[in-house]
Design an enzyme around this catalytic site. Sequence first.
Site, PDB file in Angstrom:
ATOM      1  CE  LYS A 136      35.204  43.309  45.720  1.00 33.53           C
ATOM      2  NZ  LYS A 136      36.088  44.459  45.989  1.00 33.53           N
ATOM      3  CD1 TRP A 176      36.217  46.576  34.802  1.00 33.21           C
ATOM      4  CD2 TRP A 176      34.854  47.789  36.085  1.00 33.21           C
ATOM      5  NE1 TRP A 176      35.099  46.879  34.059  1.00 33.21           N
ATOM      6  CE2 TRP A 176      34.241  47.617  34.822  1.00 33.21           C
ATOM      7  CE3 TRP A 176      34.174  48.517  37.060  1.00 33.21           C
ATOM      8  CZ2 TRP A 176      33.000  48.137  34.511  1.00 33.21           C
ATOM      9  CZ3 TRP A 176      32.930  49.035  36.747  1.00 33.21           C
ATOM     10  CH2 TRP A 176      32.361  48.853  35.490  1.00 33.21           C
ATOM     11  CG  HIS A 177      37.385  45.690  42.519  1.00 31.83           C
ATOM     12  ND1 HIS A 177      36.423  45.748  43.512  1.00 31.83           N
ATOM     13  CD2 HIS A 177      37.375  46.909  41.919  1.00 31.83           C
ATOM     14  CE1 HIS A 177      35.855  46.947  43.506  1.00 31.83           C
ATOM     15  NE2 HIS A 177      36.425  47.669  42.556  1.00 31.83           N
ATOM     16  CE1 TYR A 178      42.990  43.456  35.598  1.00 31.51           C
ATOM     17  CE2 TYR A 178      40.689  44.120  35.461  1.00 31.51           C
ATOM     18  CZ  TYR A 178      42.005  44.283  35.071  1.00 31.51           C
ATOM     19  OH  TYR A 178      42.342  45.254  34.165  1.00 31.51           O
TER      20      TYR A 178
END
Length: 569
Positions: A402, A506-508
């Site tokens: 990431k 899914w860390h927006y």
Amino acid sequence: MVDRFWSWGLFVALSLFIHSPICSSDKAPNYSFMRDARESPTTSYYDYIIIGGGTAGCPLAATLSHNASVLLLERGGAPYNNPNITRLSSFGAALSDLSESSPSQRFVSEDGVINARARVLGGGSALNAGFYTRADTKYVRNMGWDGALANESYQWVEAKVAFQPPMGRWQTAVRDGLLEVGIVPNNGFTYDHINGTKFGGTIFDHNGHRHTAADLLEYADPKGITVLLHATVHRILFRTRGTTKPIANGVVYRDQTGQAHRAYLKEGALSEIILSAGTLGSPQLLMLSGVGPSAQLQAQNITVVMDQPQVGQGMYDNPMNAVFIPSPVPVEVSLIEVVGITGEGTYVEAAGGENFGGGGSSGSSTRDYYAMFSPRATLLESNSMTKLSSAQPFQGGFLLEKVMGPLSTGHLELKTRNPRDNPVVTFNYFQHPDDLKRCVRGIQTIERVVQSKAFARYKYADMSFEYLLNLTASTPVNLRPPRSGPGASLPPSAEEFCQHTVTTIWHYHGGCVVGRVVDGDYKVIGIDRLRVIDMSTIGYCPGTNPQATVMMLGRYMGVKILRERFTKK
């Protein structure tokens, strides 16, 4: 005044260390204050109205309920009694459920990356891979948070939802591989964000049951809180006549039947509406309520309450790229447990085992999901998977990287006036060249781990890393155009791999960023009695996973708001 602060200090101390037994997420707690929105009155009044029962909204509501009347409005249902949510072994099933009743609502960014937003009490903590880790101390200082209160707030969260993972042989091999290639020191098991390699926490307990932010409502004072499920807020109401700036004073929400209800703030300057609807929901609802870029609002026939061009701007999503590693030996089912926090702008993590990519009781096919945790789809879709016998059971896992930050930025726009519809979102992955460079370094770290002695047991000796990249790149992990041209059949370069296999983790975040849309106290700039407290306010993602920090922030701001309430009284 002294008595009030003594009582407040006692409340904080007791709530940190005295709490009811942890409940299994398979069994709904006895929340006497939670009911379906169809049972709510047409009109009601509260001190605080919180829109969104997610990772920030639940701890915020639980905290405020001890000295005020709180209404928590959640557009989805409860996370309990749903094995697609509660069981680690069913991870991915809720994400691949495309029904209207699903706890996740899929959206596809304009970048061609499939993503999901939560539609359930507990928010993203009811859908994610469960990794629990704090932000580092420098991040806390840079955000202007009080370090002592932040630490207390983390502890308050951890007493309910954080656990030490089992740390099986495959995850241990990844850890040892990371250490072997120089991602040091070995920090062991810790919630803290420290450079090197560590095992982090998880919100799955030792029985493999998920605990979510909804469990933090166990801290609530039942007399001070009402939680309404399936309550979709359509707009925030403002008073504008006779005022120097708009004043938020209520909301309009609809239940599952479409019946409209109104909730208003009680009279007094201390009452507030707090948006905790998430990175997509909060800027979307501000715009639907008339706060946002005026041209965009007028194009949707929305009356402009305040022209605020920064609403929906500064949208970020951390690009994630995973490499699929078939294994000659069985791999335990595990989600994110070990992480290598490198000094090169990337985090390297791992997940493995059979059945974590979907299925469950939803009946949805894993092939519907097209994302990182789709091992069966990877196996089935790859025409190049000739080295494995078709009769051989699936074995293997993913090593992923990431990009921290990121530096690339995008925006959000309204598509319709219906709050149930997704807005149009663009993240512009790798728009900033440094993000691509960091992704390449992350892939190179993964290569070294795969080639390490520590990981040798879990890799086929005759499978080169180039083969693994080509294998992964040939699977449908996103909707971006496939590689084409004369070199498409060759192993991709690291740059090509990053561009073509990018997915979300899914860390927006962003869209209502501090300093642009809200001030340092999360109050909407230019509007009274309205705050935003969730990931939409964050311009730089905290740590390797933000959920711990967002839950902490809900608690932290609840404490600050109550302190302010005590002071002004």
